[in-house]
Scaffold this active site. Structure first.
Site, short mmCIF file in Angstrom:
data_model
loop_
_atom_site.label_atom_id
_atom_site.label_comp_id
_atom_site.label_asym_id
_atom_site.label_seq_id
_atom_site.Cartn_x
_atom_site.Cartn_y
_atom_site.Cartn_z
N HIS A 32 56.16 43.93 48.10
CA HIS A 32 56.30 43.17 49.38
C HIS A 32 56.18 41.70 48.65
O HIS A 32 56.56 40.94 47.61
CB HIS A 32 55.31 43.60 50.42
N HIS A 92 66.42 45.05 48.07
CA HIS A 92 65.74 44.82 49.38
C HIS A 92 66.00 45.96 50.22
O HIS A 92 67.05 46.66 50.16
CB HIS A 92 66.30 43.51 49.99
N ASP A 98 62.00 36.82 46.11
CA ASP A 98 60.89 36.50 45.03
C ASP A 98 61.37 35.91 43.91
O ASP A 98 60.63 35.96 42.79
CB ASP A 98 59.97 37.61 45.04
#
Ligand code: CMC
Length: 432
Positions: free
Chosen positions: A268, A307, A363
């Site tokens: 995460h 994802h 990210d």
């Protein structure tokens, strides 16, 4: 047959059931009437990781993972990131509408008024080892806020709840900055009410002892956009932790501490830190292909890729990639950018990634920006947490006002022993 129903035949018994459908969903409790025998518990759905289970109705964030669309309260993330600042977006998430000038003034003044942390909270941060993980320090500190604001447990009082919201949004940057400075063994810089939320955050982080620090406008804007992009993402792992813990009705600091813990993991919010480590490890463009081969062989994951919801390019990653170029014009480029671009190029053409629909996520590029701003990699998830606090609180408030919500308490499929007798003598040996 009514149209909004689902007909189910239980082939064990031959019985037929009609389950009502609403918004493409069945009520999980309707499955319980489906029984093989009268004393049977009834059917359940097995869904580890909640891959196909809606746990709430929400009006906050909409994601179309197929198309790569992200809306906060109906507004496209691209427009919000371009036109609005983090505190305006935090207001939007919480109240459902963008603030008027007056509402914005009241909101920002409440938030800057609550930014200072109790001196004992600073002492608490001072007591952590300097090399402690920053997310551990932030999580423990946020949990400790519940001991300084015991009134936060009174969730029925609307004004009281609002105060905790102002305080948590306000104090997250202060705590994050204290943690950073503690790690770097630098003296604490108190919040400055005169500055914008993000300029104040940057100042608390980076002002040196005697200098007057003024953040570059491009840097201030870039960090603000990053906070906007991280502010909410519907029922992600940490938001689920926030809602789940909040369902037992503790104060919001306890729930937010749990959410920070969930965010810290590498799958995460901790992924941005691992992306940078991965890029460093790869080192140069010519070694990218070999790294991708290892991913294909299943030896490791490509961090910052893939994802649960997006099966297309994460819209936040697109914005961050463009933002990186603006930032690098001010700071000078990040040498790892070339490695990242090459990795993206190769992965997007590679059958392994194409087949699994793995694209860069939020990210992938954010760490490159954080690094040139002067953050150590272990601080990256903390920056994610500062932005996501706005979403956690909006989701907390929504769940509080939702009459459907109940104590979160999933079921299990028990696969252990049925009733067993304790062997003779075992209990006796304990008492000796
Ligand atoms: N690298 C290589 N293979 C991957 C990756 C990856 N990053 N992500 C998924 N896969 C493969 C996985 O091995 C599996 O392959 P197979 O079908 O052959 O077994 C398939 O894709 C499906 O993966 P999954 O683990 O079932 O998918 P998921 O929805 O549970 O995982 C994820 C989502 C984000 C945990 C995963 O994509 C991942 O681990 N990514 C790397 C970590 C990362 O970047 N996390 C940040 C997520 S975005 C920010 C946030 O919301 O916090």
């Amino acid at each position: 047959m009514p149209r909004n129903t689902l007909s189910v035949t239980d082939n064990r018994t031959g019985k037929e059931y009609e389950l009502s459908l609403s918004k493409g969903t069945i009520q999980a409790m309707d499955l319980r009437q489906i029984k093989e025998t009268d004393d049977d518990f009834g059917l359940m759905a097995y869904d580890p990781g909640f891959t196909n289970t809606a746990c709430c109705r929400s009006r906050i964030t909409y994601i179309d993972g197929e198309q790569g669309i992200l809306l906060y309260r109906g507004y496209p993330i691209e427009n919000l990131a371009q036109e609005y600042n983090f505190l305006q977006v935090a207001y939007l998430l919480f109240y459902g509408e963008l603030p008027t000038q007056e509402e914005y003034q009241e909101w920002t003044s409440q938030i800057s008024r609550h930014a200072i942390v109790h001196q004992n909270i600073r002492k608490l941060i001072d007591s952590f080892p300097h090399n402690a993980n920053p997310m551990g320090m932030v999580m423990s500190t946020v949990a400790a806020l519940s001991t300084y604001y015991p009134e936060a447990r009174d969730l029925k009082d609307h004004e009281n709840r609002r105060r905790q919201v102002y305080r948590l949004i306000a104090q997250m940057p202060t705590i994050a900055a204290c943690v950073h400075r503690h790690k770097e063994q630098l003296p604490y810089i108190p919040p400055n009410e005169e500055l914008s939320y993000t300029a104040n955050f940057l100042t608390m982080l980076f002002q040196t002892d005697h200098s007057s620090y003024v953040p570059h406008s491009v840097i201030e804007r870039a960090l603000d956009v990053l906070l906007v992009l991280h502010a909410d993402h519907e029922q992600n792992c940490s938001t689920n932790a926030m809602r789940s813990v909040a369902s037992s009705k503790p104060d919001p600091y306890s729930a937010a501490a749990a959410a920070i813990g969930a965010l810290a993991g590498p799958l995460h919010g901790g992924a941005n830190e691992d992306v940078l480590r991965m890029l460093r490890q790869i080192g140069s463009k010519d070694r990218v292909q070999a790294h991708v081969e290892r991913v294909r062989r299943g030896e490791l994951r490509l961090m910052g890729f893939g994802h649960r919801v997006y099966k297309n390019y994460d819209p936040r990653a697109k914005i961050i990639k463009a933002l990186a170029h603006d930032v690098f014009e001010v700071t000078g480029s990040n040498p790892l950018l070339d490695v990242a671009l090459e990795l993206e190029r190769i992965a997007l053409e590679d059958e392994y990634f194409v087949k699994r629909r793995l694209y860069p996520n939020v990210d992938f590029y954010s760490g490159l920006i954080y690094q040139v701003l002067g953050f150590p990699a272990s601080m990256f998830p903390v920056l994610f947490a500062v932005g996501r606090t706005a979403g956690w609180l909006a989701q907390w408030e929504e769940s509080r006002n939702d009459p459907d919500q109940k104590l979160a308490r999933p079921r299990q499929i028990y696969e252990g022993h049925t009733h067993r007798h304790v062997p003779a003598g075992l209990s006796a040996s304990v008492s000796k």
